[in-house]
Design an enzyme around this catalytic site. Structure first.
Site, PDB file in Angstrom:
ATOM      1  N   LYS A   1     -17.613  -1.310   0.608  1.00 24.12           N
ATOM      2  CA  LYS A   1     -16.557  -0.824   1.483  1.00 24.12           C
ATOM      3  C   LYS A   1     -16.990   0.262   2.469  1.00 24.12           C
ATOM      4  O   LYS A   1     -16.201   0.711   3.291  1.00 24.12           O
ATOM      5  CB  LYS A   1     -15.374  -0.314   0.641  1.00 24.12           C
ATOM      6  CG  LYS A   1     -14.650  -1.428  -0.100  1.00 24.12           C
ATOM      7  CD  LYS A   1     -13.611  -0.897  -1.074  1.00 24.12           C
ATOM      8  CE  LYS A   1     -12.460  -0.204  -0.397  1.00 24.12           C
ATOM      9  NZ  LYS A   1     -11.613  -1.113   0.398  1.00 24.12           N
TER      10      LYS A   1
ATOM     11  N   TYR B   1      -2.509   0.139   9.739  1.00 26.68           N
ATOM     12  CA  TYR B   1      -2.713  -0.553   8.469  1.00 26.68           C
ATOM     13  C   TYR B   1      -1.467  -0.439   7.598  1.00 26.68           C
ATOM     14  O   TYR B   1      -0.949  -1.435   7.084  1.00 26.68           O
ATOM     15  CB  TYR B   1      -3.928   0.025   7.736  1.00 26.68           C
ATOM     16  CG  TYR B   1      -3.962  -0.324   6.270  1.00 26.68           C
ATOM     17  CD1 TYR B   1      -4.281  -1.612   5.862  1.00 26.68           C
ATOM     18  CD2 TYR B   1      -3.648   0.626   5.292  1.00 26.68           C
ATOM     19  CE1 TYR B   1      -4.291  -1.951   4.514  1.00 26.68           C
ATOM     20  CE2 TYR B   1      -3.660   0.295   3.952  1.00 26.68           C
ATOM     21  CZ  TYR B   1      -3.981  -0.983   3.564  1.00 26.68           C
ATOM     22  OH  TYR B   1      -3.975  -1.316   2.239  1.00 26.68           O
TER      23      TYR B   1
ATOM     24  N   SER C   1       0.826  -1.204   0.000  1.00 24.98           N
ATOM     25  CA  SER C   1       0.000   0.000   0.000  1.00 24.98           C
ATOM     26  C   SER C   1       0.857   1.249   0.000  1.00 24.98           C
ATOM     27  O   SER C   1       1.959   1.275   0.573  1.00 24.98           O
ATOM     28  CB  SER C   1      -0.902   0.010   1.241  1.00 24.98           C
ATOM     29  OG  SER C   1      -1.575   1.251   1.380  1.00 24.98           O
TER      30      SER C   1
END
Length: 325
Positions: free
Chosen positions: A179, A143, A116
């Site tokens: 989402k 994250y 990411s």
């Protein structure tokens, strides 16, 4: 067999769509459907079988490979940047990925992993995907850190050349509808504009950025899966790679593109950014794409306005907004 983890999710289901367009249907979907609506992403797609992620994990840890695995596309992870359970992210995002990597390498299968752009933190060290520089990166949330840990492990283990770990920037497009708050601004904007004719964007809380001037490298999902399809066809290409357009655009640009695609007059309202995310907010991201280009990927990236128009008119405005092979 191709295994797609997170196969019912946003990028995972789009990758199954891509595989289907490549004539591949011998696919095992691995996910955790639970009570979510993401099963709808699978309805139009063609695949061989489905396994819950826990069943699959037990199988690969035991050393079994009944699939004659050709490739593993690992898109399964908790992608909520607001997730606070660090132990959960360690197991679900970091440890699980280690297991899958070892399984893929032992099976001689291609391994493509979702890293990411959140690993870049505030961008103070730039956005280069050169492996030599990843040690200095400081993600702003757990994250991003869980993704960073796998890249660091792969580097220490000496396996980066045998896999592709992809730092996705701000991906948007069809099949993201489950989402919730993590949907793209385009998806949220389509609903807001349709309901009340205006779009709400965050005010800037920094003097060097105007309201709506916060910028991201917005990349269309179809470009992302094109890159992954190319990586499957070129298994000798390995390492960490950015997946973006190479051009940052503002949220205001994104909003104006959405109004234009909906053929509506622009009407943007700026609201305060929640204090809970204010200190961890990235004001600018822009992928350096030279490494992927040097590796041989030469397809053009879809311009923002064209991507938003395709998404809005051919998906969001349709009765069935999901990808179809």
């Amino acid at each position: 067999m191709y295994i797609v983890t997170g196969g019912a999710g946003f990028i995972g289901s789009a990758m199954i769509w891509k595989l289907n367009t490549m004539g591949i249907t011998d696919i095992l979907v691995v996910d955790n459907l639970s009570t979510s609506e993401k099963w709808k992403n699978l309805v139009n797609l063609r695949y061989e079988d489905y396994l819950h992620r826990d069943q699959f994990l037990k199988m690969i840890i035991s050393g079994e490979d009944p699939f004659e695995t050709e490739g593993v596309i690992h898109m399964g992870a908790c992608s909520a940047t607001t997730e606070l359970d660090a132990d959960f992210l360690m197991e679900n995002n970091y440890r699980y990925t280690q297991h899958l990597c070892r399984f893929s390498l032992s099976a001689g299968a291609r391994f493509i992993n979702a890293s990411s752009a959140a690993t870049y933190g505030g961008g103070e060290h730039g956005f280069s995907d050169d492996e030599d520089g990843i040690d200095v990166l400081r993600p702003l949330n757990m994250y991003g850190y869980s993704k960073q840990l796998f890249d660091l492990w792969a580097k220490r283990a000496g396996v980066l050349d045998h896999l592709a770990s992809l730092k996705f920037f701000n991906v948007f497009g069809p099949n993201e509808y489950h989402k919730g708050d993590m949907m793209s601004v385009v998806c949220k904007a389509f609903s807001q504009i349709g309901e009340n004719g205006k779009l709400k964007l965050f005010r800037s809380h920094r003097p060097d950025y105007e309201h709506g001037g916060q910028s991201r490298d917005f990349v269309y999902i179809k470009d992302c899966v094109d890159i992954m399809g190319w990586l499957l066809e070129n298994p000798d290409v390995g390492g960490i790679f950015n997946v973006g357009t190479g051009q940052a655009r503002s949220f205001r640009d994104l909003g104006l593109a959405t109004f234009a695609a909906m053929e509506r007059e622009p009407n943007i309202e700026f609201i305060d950014m929640p204090e809970a995310i204010r200190e961890k907010y990235q004001y600018f991201t822009q992928a350096e794409m030279g490494k992927l280009r040097e590796a041989g990927y030469d397809a053009p990236m879809t311009p923002l306005e064209d991507a938003v128009k395709d998404y809005v008119q051919n998906y969001l405005a349709q009765e069935d907004p999901h990808l179809k092979p």
